[in-house]
Design an enzyme around this catalytic site. Structure first.
Site, PDB file in Angstrom:
ATOM      1  N   TYR A  10      -5.831   0.855  15.611  1.00 56.32           N
ATOM      2  CA  TYR A  10      -4.404   0.463  15.867  1.00 56.32           C
ATOM      3  C   TYR A  10      -4.413  -0.760  17.867  1.00 56.32           C
ATOM      4  O   TYR A  10      -3.867  -1.147  18.395  1.00 56.32           O
ATOM      5  CB  TYR A  10      -4.023   1.775  16.574  1.00 56.32           C
ATOM      6  CG  TYR A  10      -3.033   2.246  14.898  1.00 56.32           C
ATOM      7  CD1 TYR A  10      -1.827   1.565  15.041  1.00 56.32           C
ATOM      8  CD2 TYR A  10      -4.188   2.629  13.912  1.00 56.32           C
ATOM      9  CE1 TYR A  10      -0.708   2.260  13.377  1.00 56.32           C
ATOM     10  CE2 TYR A  10      -3.232   3.418  12.973  1.00 56.32           C
ATOM     11  CZ  TYR A  10      -2.181   2.832  12.596  1.00 56.32           C
ATOM     12  OH  TYR A  10      -1.981   2.920  11.591  1.00 56.32           O
TER      13      TYR A  10
ATOM     14  N   ARG B 129       0.861  -1.222   0.420  1.00 52.89           N
ATOM     15  CA  ARG B 129      -0.069   0.240   0.323  1.00 52.89           C
ATOM     16  C   ARG B 129       0.718   1.131   0.077  1.00 52.89           C
ATOM     17  O   ARG B 129       1.711   1.385   1.297  1.00 52.89           O
ATOM     18  CB  ARG B 129      -0.864  -0.053   1.258  1.00 52.89           C
ATOM     19  CG  ARG B 129      -1.912   1.276   1.296  1.00 52.89           C
ATOM     20  CD  ARG B 129      -2.150   1.271   2.388  1.00 52.89           C
ATOM     21  NE  ARG B 129      -3.320   2.227   3.000  1.00 52.89           N
ATOM     22  CZ  ARG B 129      -4.375   3.474   3.752  1.00 52.89           C
ATOM     23  NH1 ARG B 129      -3.164   2.740   4.847  1.00 52.89           N
ATOM     24  NH2 ARG B 129      -4.685   4.488   3.563  1.00 52.89           N
TER      25      ARG B 129
ATOM     26  N   ASN C 154      -8.456   0.826   9.340  1.00 54.46           N
ATOM     27  CA  ASN C 154      -6.798   1.348  10.197  1.00 54.46           C
ATOM     28  C   ASN C 154      -7.553   1.616  11.542  1.00 54.46           C
ATOM     29  O   ASN C 154      -8.433   2.017  12.204  1.00 54.46           O
ATOM     30  CB  ASN C 154      -6.160   2.595   9.410  1.00 54.46           C
ATOM     31  CG  ASN C 154      -5.852   2.878   8.072  1.00 54.46           C
ATOM     32  OD1 ASN C 154      -5.761   2.051   7.530  1.00 54.46           O
ATOM     33  ND2 ASN C 154      -5.640   4.052   8.052  1.00 54.46           N
TER      34      ASN C 154
ATOM     35  N   GLU D 251      -8.200   7.737   5.927  1.00 57.14           N
ATOM     36  CA  GLU D 251      -8.245   8.982   8.027  1.00 57.14           C
ATOM     37  C   GLU D 251      -8.971   9.525   7.919  1.00 57.14           C
ATOM     38  O   GLU D 251      -8.380  10.881   9.089  1.00 57.14           O
ATOM     39  CB  GLU D 251      -7.294   9.106   8.711  1.00 57.14           C
ATOM     40  CG  GLU D 251      -6.965   6.693   9.047  1.00 57.14           C
ATOM     41  CD  GLU D 251      -5.367   6.641  10.044  1.00 57.14           C
ATOM     42  OE1 GLU D 251      -5.262   7.530  10.615  1.00 57.14           O
ATOM     43  OE2 GLU D 251      -5.388   5.870  10.446  1.00 57.14           O
TER      44      GLU D 251
ATOM     45  N   GLU E 211      -4.678  -0.550   8.154  1.00 53.35           N
ATOM     46  CA  GLU E 211      -3.236  -0.441   8.593  1.00 53.35           C
ATOM     47  C   GLU E 211      -3.516  -0.651  10.621  1.00 53.35           C
ATOM     48  O   GLU E 211      -4.385  -0.867  10.444  1.00 53.35           O
ATOM     49  CB  GLU E 211      -3.142   1.263   8.735  1.00 53.35           C
ATOM     50  CG  GLU E 211      -2.569   2.021   7.951  1.00 53.35           C
ATOM     51  CD  GLU E 211      -2.814   3.588   8.428  1.00 53.35           C
ATOM     52  OE1 GLU E 211      -2.109   4.475   9.658  1.00 53.35           O
ATOM     53  OE2 GLU E 211      -2.753   4.578   7.551  1.00 53.35           O
TER      54      GLU E 211
ATOM     55  N   HIS F  13      -3.324  11.371   1.297  1.00 54.84           N
ATOM     56  CA  HIS F  13      -2.989  10.275   2.493  1.00 54.84           C
ATOM     57  C   HIS F  13      -1.972  11.896   3.119  1.00 54.84           C
ATOM     58  O   HIS F  13      -0.879  11.905   3.260  1.00 54.84           O
ATOM     59  CB  HIS F  13      -1.588   9.464   2.577  1.00 54.84           C
ATOM     60  CG  HIS F  13      -1.755   8.824   3.625  1.00 54.84           C
ATOM     61  ND1 HIS F  13      -1.899   7.044   4.065  1.00 54.84           N
ATOM     62  CD2 HIS F  13      -1.599   9.411   4.718  1.00 54.84           C
ATOM     63  CE1 HIS F  13      -1.325   7.362   5.284  1.00 54.84           C
ATOM     64  NE2 HIS F  13      -1.868   8.198   6.315  1.00 54.84           N
TER      65      HIS F  13
END
Length: 1602
Positions: free
Chosen positions: A1377, A1147, A1375, A1237, A1442, A1192
């Site tokens: 985390y 990516r 994404n 995002e 991500e 991005h």
């Protein structure tokens, strides 16, 4: 008759005849037209009914013959044979059951005879024979009554006084039951029976779903008729049950209460709408059944049997929209619902109620309309509802009987409600009959069909038929008719009769006329006796005696045919909310009386009652002591906060049972308490107070009765004031005085107490009490008294120990020790030797002061003797201020403890210091300075921070210093402030971390930790802090005289820890072996600005990040992306490392200003575009497929100068930019991401201003344009390029997983929902559903209007825009985390995104940290988030675009954090796919190499490869995590080793357990598994030997039990 009849024919009881509809009992004669005439076959079940009549005492049965049917032609030679056979069969059945047929050859319009029941009280004192007289009747002499005399005027009938003959035409059962009790005097009626219930009797309490659950929209629950009713403002004070008792979130709380109650059964109802939101199986909710699974499992784990009611009034509103219980189709719906419940829960639930109080549903819901659904139709709807509920019940019973009974072994019944009916005037037969009708219209309406013959009571039917005839112009009632098949299917469908009973009514006969409803149709009126005790409910009056009568009535009326037991499924009374809510004396009296009446029914009347249920678990929608030094101290003004004292404290002296309740609920194995001066008020045996002794005997006996081991402290600071008047512990006489006290206690309580502690925290007594003077007895003599007091305390302890050892140990076999307090002491700088020496000295002065003599050599520590001796000499003293032990005393003291007891709360950081010599002080003798460990959380007590890691180090130090003793942690806990009542989440984190450190010490370090005591059971008088803080697991309301105790959240958590005996790895966190689909995409990622560099090369335009990074104070260390990783010049190097990873995809993002320098299509920078073409070609050559992100975050600066994402024109600018990339790169790219995002772009870039372009407060408009820009790019690709290029395109949104900080608190649950909707829903909802989340729109609009704005500051999409945006996705790009914990935050009038969201976030302290403050390692949240996306957005294909973890500080290529992170997160993704059915198509590790991390610059690194930026060539160096990730990719997951060798499996390297110093700060002093086998555990150098510990001696990440 009173005299026994030897000849059974002396008394005859006649029944019959049979009707065409049914077999009638003794309830009335049918009309002549209705008599059964054998014109059709005998009704089914006739023989069973004859058997029933026989059991009821009937001797004869009337059989009228039909001349017309037998001889239709009138000729005896031409009988109708079928009719003859029919009558023969009928007569044979009667004879077979023992009934004599009374055959009537031909009827007439006159009655054949009149049958009257005569009742006589044989205790009247007169001989019945004297009242009988000889009557002449032709040639016969008959002994009897003249009926003319008997049936005289009504006024001649005597009043009821228990001595006179009475007559009634009521049913046999009612008259018999009533008359059996009517003659009782009040004393006889209310006499208390002292007996016990059967051993197997079931004690229960109950709740109802709608009344307690709350969570009315949680987990997809459907709306119920009660929800609608409440929201329409029809309930009292417009109240709703939206939250109710919040039981939906408080399963643990409710079960906790049940354990304390000691009930063995809990009856609750299931919400139909929580299982099937629409009422039908096709709408099945997944989360609803999980709630009931959790509740049922928790009950069973606590030894409580669940009893489940399928329906308690909360009908799904969708079903009511189609008529509810008046619609016949509901029978099948209920059957299906019951089938699901039996199937899902029946393996654990063995007792089922199909309905609870269905009469209330019919009467109040469909008759009077007082209850939902508010239908006012007592003519049709009420009866139809009953009809359908009876059929529904029967179908559910048959489902269980046919499909589940054999395998599950349970039983199914129905819980019917009924008052008892007492005649208003017992002397009036018509009132007696009316009371009987009252019961038939209430209880019999449901019980008769189920328990007798499958049809309604004859009394009910007759009464309705009579009313229909009387009221030709206004139909008063329409009773549905059961077919023969339905009656047969309903009859006998219960394994028990559940009874809900609360009160009674006085009933009189009345003329109801043509008025619908039970009183009108039934010709009765109900009243209450003003002498009956009232309750908070206007319909419940306390009449305990009625329960026994009702039980007898039921047993006779309904359970002779169907022999089943009675379960009392509901009994209780309400109390007012005003005034005293906890001191419910009236309820205690009510319960005691009613329960005793049930006991009488069992023992005296032989009624088979097997269960008693108290309604309900919780309110729902609906002796001398002598003064101690502490008494003296606290009675002096201003000694404690608010002048608090312990005069009443928690009042445990009077509330032992309440304390036992809490201990039972916690299920502790031990309870530590101390003895007080209550025993010897003046401290000496001569003042013995027997009441004090009795109190402790009750306490100890109660503990043992509840299987709790008492752990007794003999002295916990409350010295009798009389002894302090003799100088207290400074007086050497105290040694023998204390020994006398101990001797008495050992002798009195030692037969039951096996664990003794002589003193609690003698250090506190000596230093705070006699040195600082802060605590009683407030002696301020810091240089002399503490040492003298400690000397006496040590000798007093040793003396008491020897007394036990010499006199009691052999017979009592107990243990004796002393409870010492100790902080852990950490050197400020572990690399400075004298700092380590200072830390050790601090420990010796605190813990060693007492422990050294007892556990080592009978003397004080050398460090202490050295310090005090030298200080004393420097102060000019001739001898040391520290007293000395003689050799005999040393020998006497040494070894006087059977275990090591330690109280621990916090950690201190210590430095060496040279402290002044004057004044003399224990504190100055230590030569050190102390400070708090500032990185750890504060608590409600200053200087007492929560430093969990210190406990493990302290335990290791004790092990090494004192010869590896068995250790009991006798106090550990945290104080919360007075404002914290039950929601003490911080205490949960404290307990979790501290207990886990004890677990590590035990399992990993080999410390002999034998027990742990949480301080304390409940909030109490906290010494100098009074009631300002609380250490309790239970909150005590000290403002109430009753001192009510309420469990805090920490109590439930601590219970769970004890139940699990530690922290076993949850099943959901255990490794799942398996592989991803063969087509799974394995990827890693980067972003243009973060890696490319060459910020001004080859015509590239400036981006907002170029400007932002060159603006002072915007980026850490003034870092920028001018060079970054120089990927613009290192295509080959980047592709080479990608090949090393073995990824299938890569990516990357395109820099908008590198392709279009000014952001428009006016000029395309071919050099910039050529870079991406070369990169794509290199990827293709390496067989790696590209995943290209259009945007991005590096917006062309030229576009920002005209407003950037605030300017709506950017939507078309973005479309044009996308067009260029699709047309020029689309042949090489099959996977597109429009925006990365957008939440970060909008909120951090245009909201908080912490990211480029640094704009504040414009996030809503920026987000609006981002969403529209995405949609335009998607449509462009879909319309223009998809057919030729064949790619997919979507957007990537980021999201944390969020859990409520307190999952039992609705406010936190609501905060989590807001967090969701304002985060992932902000962008995903419009794209997947068409518009912003409803919750978000409603909140922002409401706050906007409140701020005086004419409209919401959240922009609105037009209908056209909604249509164009909805569905613009080919997959869900995610994404993710980390996980956060949410809680509500009121921002007041703050007009921005944060004010609107109103949600704060925090983290669990046990979560492993990373290099980013916001990122904690929480793999479990990844799976939950993937499942959420599946459920919320229709299970779209999901690509994780991500996922990764950061580090900071010194570079370490052995990045164990990252390896641990990837292994566990990817395994959770596998679980989501395999176990949860998530359509997961790909995974991307963030990120390829360490790069520019936005505002953090180069201080944080996420890379799998380290980039050495100090080397001009920027080499990419693989970290260990890169090989681990490549390994997972090669295996395509996690092959199961148990299945044999796999081609991708390689032997793992040998592992080791390494001890690392505090300075390393890895894992925030936690530990993690290195995939290669190395576990890093945090200890200080003071206890960390250099030797390696064998890996096989520990269990990696699998903590075992203590």
């Amino acid at each position: 008759m009173c005299q026994k009849h030897d000849h059974q024919q002396q008394a005859a009881f006649l029944a019959g005849p049979m009707t065409n509809e049914q077999v009638r009992g003794l309830y009335g004669e049918p009309s002549a037209l209705d008599t059964f005439d054998c014109s059709h076959p005998i009704p089914s079940g006739s023989k069973q009914n004859f058997e029933y009549l026989k059991k009821r005492g009937v001797t004869h049965f009337k059989v009228p013959l039909s001349w017309a049917q037998l001889l239709p032609t009138g000729l005896p030679s031409q009988p109708q044979q079928a009719v003859v056979t029919c009558y023969q069969t009928l007569l044979r059945q009667l004879l077979e059951v023992g009934l004599q047929p009374l055959v009537v050859l031909h009827g007439s319009k006159y009655s054949d005879f009149l049958s009257i029941k005569i009742q006589y009280d044989c205790t009247a004192g007169q001989n019945l024979a004297e009242e009988l007289k000889l009557m002449n009747h032709g040639e016969q002499n008959i002994l009897g009554f003249d009926m003319v005399d008997l049936l005289g005027p009504a006024e001649s009938i005597p009043k009821r006084d228990g001595r006179h003959l009475q007559t009634s035409l009521c049913s046999v059962t009612y008259c018999k039951t009533w008359s059996n009790f009517a003659a009782m005097t009040l004393t006889e009626r209310d006499a208390f029976l002292n007996e016990s219930f059967p051993d197997d009797f079931q004690w229960a309490t109950s709740s109802e779903s709608f009344k307690v659950e709350g969570g009315w929209l949680e987990g997809g629950k459907g709306e119920t008729i009660w929800d609608r009713f409440g929201h329409d403002g029809l309930a009292f004070a417009n109240q709703t049950a939206d939250l109710a008792c919040d039981s939906y979130h408080k399963v643990d709380y409710d079960v906790y209460l049940l354990r304390g109650l000691h009930v063995n059964t809990y009856q609750f109802s299931i919400s139909w709408a929580r299982i099937f939101p629409s009422g039908h199986r096709r709408s099945q909710s997944e989360k609803g059944p999980l709630y009931y699974d959790k509740l049922i499992n928790a009950l069973i784990e606590s030894g409580i049997q669940p009893v489940v009611t399928l329906y308690h009034w909360d009908l799904p509103q969708t079903l009511q929209d189609y008529g509810g219980w008046t619609n016949a189709s509901i029978v099948e719906a209920f059957k299906d619902y019951a089938d699901f419940c039996f199937s899902r829960f029946g393996d654990r639930v063995k007792t089922w109620n199909t309905f609870s109080s269905p009469w209330v549903v019919s009467h109040a819901g469909y008759g009077t309309g007082e209850h939902p659904p508010g239908v006012k139709d007592y003519v049709v709807a009420s009866y139809q509802a009953t009809h359908n509920m009876l059929k529904s019940h029967a179908e559910a019973w048959h489902v269980y009987n046919d499909k589940y009974r054999k395998a599950q072994g349970g039983k199914v019944g129905i819980a019917l409600n009924s008052d008892w009916a007492e005649p208003m005037d017992p002397s009036r037969p018509e009132d007696i009959e009316a009371a009987d009708r009252y019961l038939q219209f209430m209880l019999g309406w449901f019980a008769h069909p189920i328990f007798v013959n499958g049809d309604y009571p004859p009394t009910l039917k007759t009464q309705i038929e009579q009313k229909i005839n009387e009221c030709p112009l206004s139909e008063p009632a329409r009773l549905p008719v059961f077919t023969a098949e339905e009656s047969q299917r309903i009859s006998g469908t219960a394994d028990f009769l559940g009874l809900n009973h609360y009160t009674s009514r006085l009933v009189n006969n009345s003329v109801g006329g043509c008025t619908p409803g039970p009183q009108g149709v039934g010709d009765f009126q109900a009243h209450v006796d003003p002498s009956w005790s009232s309750t908070a409910s206007d319909w419940i009056y306390s009449t305990p005696w009625s329960l026994r009568r009702l039980l007898n009535y039921i047993s006779t009326e309904y359970l002779n045919i169907t022999k089943v037991p009675i379960h009392i499924t509901g009994n209780g009374m309400p109390t007012e909310y005003s005034g005293e809510t906890l001191n419910d004396i009236s309820r205690i009296k009510y319960m005691k009386s009613y329960i005793n009446e049930a006991l009488k029914a069992i023992h005296l009347d032989g009624v088979n009652v097997q269960q008693f249920t108290v309604q309900s678990l919780m309110d729902g929608f609906e002796g001398p002591q002598g003064p101690s030094v502490w008494d003296t101290f606290t009675h002096k003004p201003d000694s404690t906060p608010a002048n608090a004292s312990g005069d009443v404290a928690c009042d445990s002296y009077h509330r032992l049972e309440e304390d036992f309740y809490m201990l039972r609920a916690l299920r502790v194995k031990s309870y530590r308490f101390s003895l007080s001066s209550r025993i010897f008020p003046d401290g000496r045996l001569t003042s013995l107070n027997q009441k004090g002794v009795d109190y402790y005997n009750r306490l100890i006996d109660g503990l043992i009765a509840n299987n709790i081991t008492p752990m007794v402290t003999l002295y916990h600071w409350d010295l009798p004031q009389a002894l302090q008047n003799l100088s207290g512990w400074e007086n050497v006489e105290m040694i023998n005085i204390f020994n006398d006290f101990c001797d008495f206690c050992f002798s009195t309580f030692g037969d039951r107490v096996k664990f003794w502690m002589t003193f609690n925290q003698p250090h506190t007594i000596a230093w705070s009490g006699y040195g600082l003077g802060q605590m009683p007895p407030n002696v301020k003599n810091p240089g002399i008294a503490p040492y003298r007091v400690a000397h006496n305390l040590i000798k007093a302890h040793a003396t008491a120990y020897h007394t036990y050892d010499d006199k009691y140990r052999k017979s009592q076999s107990g243990l004796v020790s002393i409870a010492l307090n100790a902080d852990w002491i950490e050197p400020k700088d572990v690399n400075v030797p004298r700092e380590e020496v200072a830390a050790d000295r601090a420990l010796q002065f605190q813990l060693g002061w007492f422990a050294h003599s007892i556990f080592k050599n009978g003397d004080y520590p050398d460090a202490m003797k050295w310090q005090v001796g030298n200080k004393s000499e420097l102060q000019g003293l001739s001898e040391t201020r520290l007293p000395s032990f003689t050799e005999e005393e040393k020998s006497f003291i040494k070894g006087t403890a059977d275990m090591f007891c330690v109280n621990h709360y916090t950690t201190k950081i210590v430095s060496h210091a040279t402290v002044r010599l004057s004044p003399q002080s224990y504190e100055y003798d230590r030569d050190l300075s102390e400070e708090d460990e500032v990185d750890s959380p504060t608590t409600a007590i200053s200087n007492q921070r929560a430093v969990a890691w210190g406990l493990r180090r302290l335990l290791n130090w004790i092990k090494e210093e004192y010869g590896d003793p068995e250790i009991y942690i006798t106090e550990n806990g945290v104080a919360t402030d007075i404002k914290t009542t039950t929601d003490n989440t911080d205490r949960v984190f404290y307990d979790k971390t501290y207990v886990d450190e004890a677990l590590k010490a035990h399992n990993l370090d080999g410390v002999k930790v034998k027990g742990y005591i949480a301080t304390s059971l409940m909030d109490s008088f906290e010494w100098l802090n009074g009631y300002k803080v609380g250490f309790g697991l239970h909150h005590v309301d000290f403002t109430s005289l009753n001192r009510p105790r309420t469990p805090k959240r920490s109590a439930h958590y601590y219970y769970q820890v004890m139940k699990d005996n530690g922290f076993p790895l949850p099943d959901e966190e255990k490794m799942l072996y398996g592989q991803f689909p063969k087509t799974f995409n394995w990827s890693t990622a980067s972003a243009s600005y973060q890696i490319e560099g060459s910020w001004r090369a080859h015509g590239k335009g400036l981006s907002i990040w170029d400007e932002f990074a060159h603006t002072p104070l915007r980026v850490a260390n003034s870092d920028n992306g001018d060079t970054a990783c120089d990927s613009y010049n290192k295509i080959d190097e980047d592709v080479e490392v990608l090949k090393m990873l073995k990824v299938t995809h890569y990516r990357l993002s395109v820099s908008w200003p590198r392709v279009l320098p000014d952001g428009t299509n006016d000029h395309i920078n071919e050099a910039g575009l050529n870079y991406y073409i070369r990169l794509l070609d290199a990827l293709e050559a390496a067989n790696i497929q590209p995943q290209v992100t259009l945007y991005h975050w590096d917006l062309p600066l030229a576009l920002q100068k005209v407003g950037g994402w605030e300017n709506e024109t950017i939507v078309q600018r973005f479309r044009g930019y996308a067009d260029v990339l699709f047309s020029r790169l689309g042949s090489r790219v099959k996977f597109w991401i429009t925006l990365n995002e957008p939440y970060i772009v909008a909120n951090l870039g245009y909201g908080y201003g912490t990211f480029a372009p640094g704009i504040v407060g414009k996030q809503y408009i920026a987000a609006h344009n981002l969403i529209k820009a995405h949609a335009e790019a998607w449509h462009l690709y879909n319309d223009k390029y998809r057919s030729t290029q064949g790619g997919v395109i979507s957007i990537t949104v980021n999201s944390d997983w969020v859990d409520p900080k307190n999952p039992y608190k609705q406010e936190d649950v609501d905060a989590a929902e807001r967090y969701w909707q304002f985060f992932i829903g902000w962008f995903a909802h419009p794209i997947f559903n068409g518009d912003y989340p409803d919750l978000m729109k409603a909140i922002v609009k409401k706050r906007s209007i409140a701020a005086g704005l004419p409209e919401s500051w959240l922009p609105e999409f037009t209908r056209e825009e909604i249509k164009r945006i909805k569905g613009t996705h080919d997959y869900f790009g995610l994404n993710h985390y980390t996980t956060v914990l949410s809680y509500p935050v009121d921002m007041g009038n703050q007009q921005d995104y944060e004010g609107d969201r109103g949600t704060g976030t925090s983290h669990d302290r046990t979560w492993i940290e990373s290099g980013s403050f916001w990122l904690k390692i929480t793999p479990f949240g990844f799976r939950k988030l993937l499942k959420f996306i599946k459920d919320e957005y229709g299970n779209p294909p999901v690509y994780v675009t991500e996922n990764g973890i950061s580090e900071r500080g010194e570079v370490n290529l052995n990045d164990i954090h990252r390896k641990h992170y990837y292994e566990n997160y990817i395994n959770q993704a596998l679980k989501a796919h395999v176990l949860d059915g998530v359509d997961l198509r790909g995974y991307t590790a963030w990120l390829l190499m360490d790069n520019f991390e936005w505002a953090a610059g180069y201080t944080e690194w996420f890379g799998l490869f380290y980039v050495n930026r100090s080397d001009p060539t920027f080499p990419r160096v693989p970290k260990n995590s890169a090989s681990r990730y490549a390994f997972i990719i090669t295996c395509n997951g996690f092959p199961d080793p148990a299945l044999g060798p796999h081609e991708c499996l390689n032997p793992e390297p040998e592992g080791c357990l390494r001890l690392v110093s505090r300075a390393t700060r890895l894992l925030n002093r936690m530990y993690a598994l290195e995939p290669g086998g190395c576990l890093f555990c945090m200890l200080s150098p003071a206890c960390a030997s250099t030797a390696l510990i064998n890996k096989e001696s520990v269990q990696y990440l699998k903590p075992q039990s203590l």
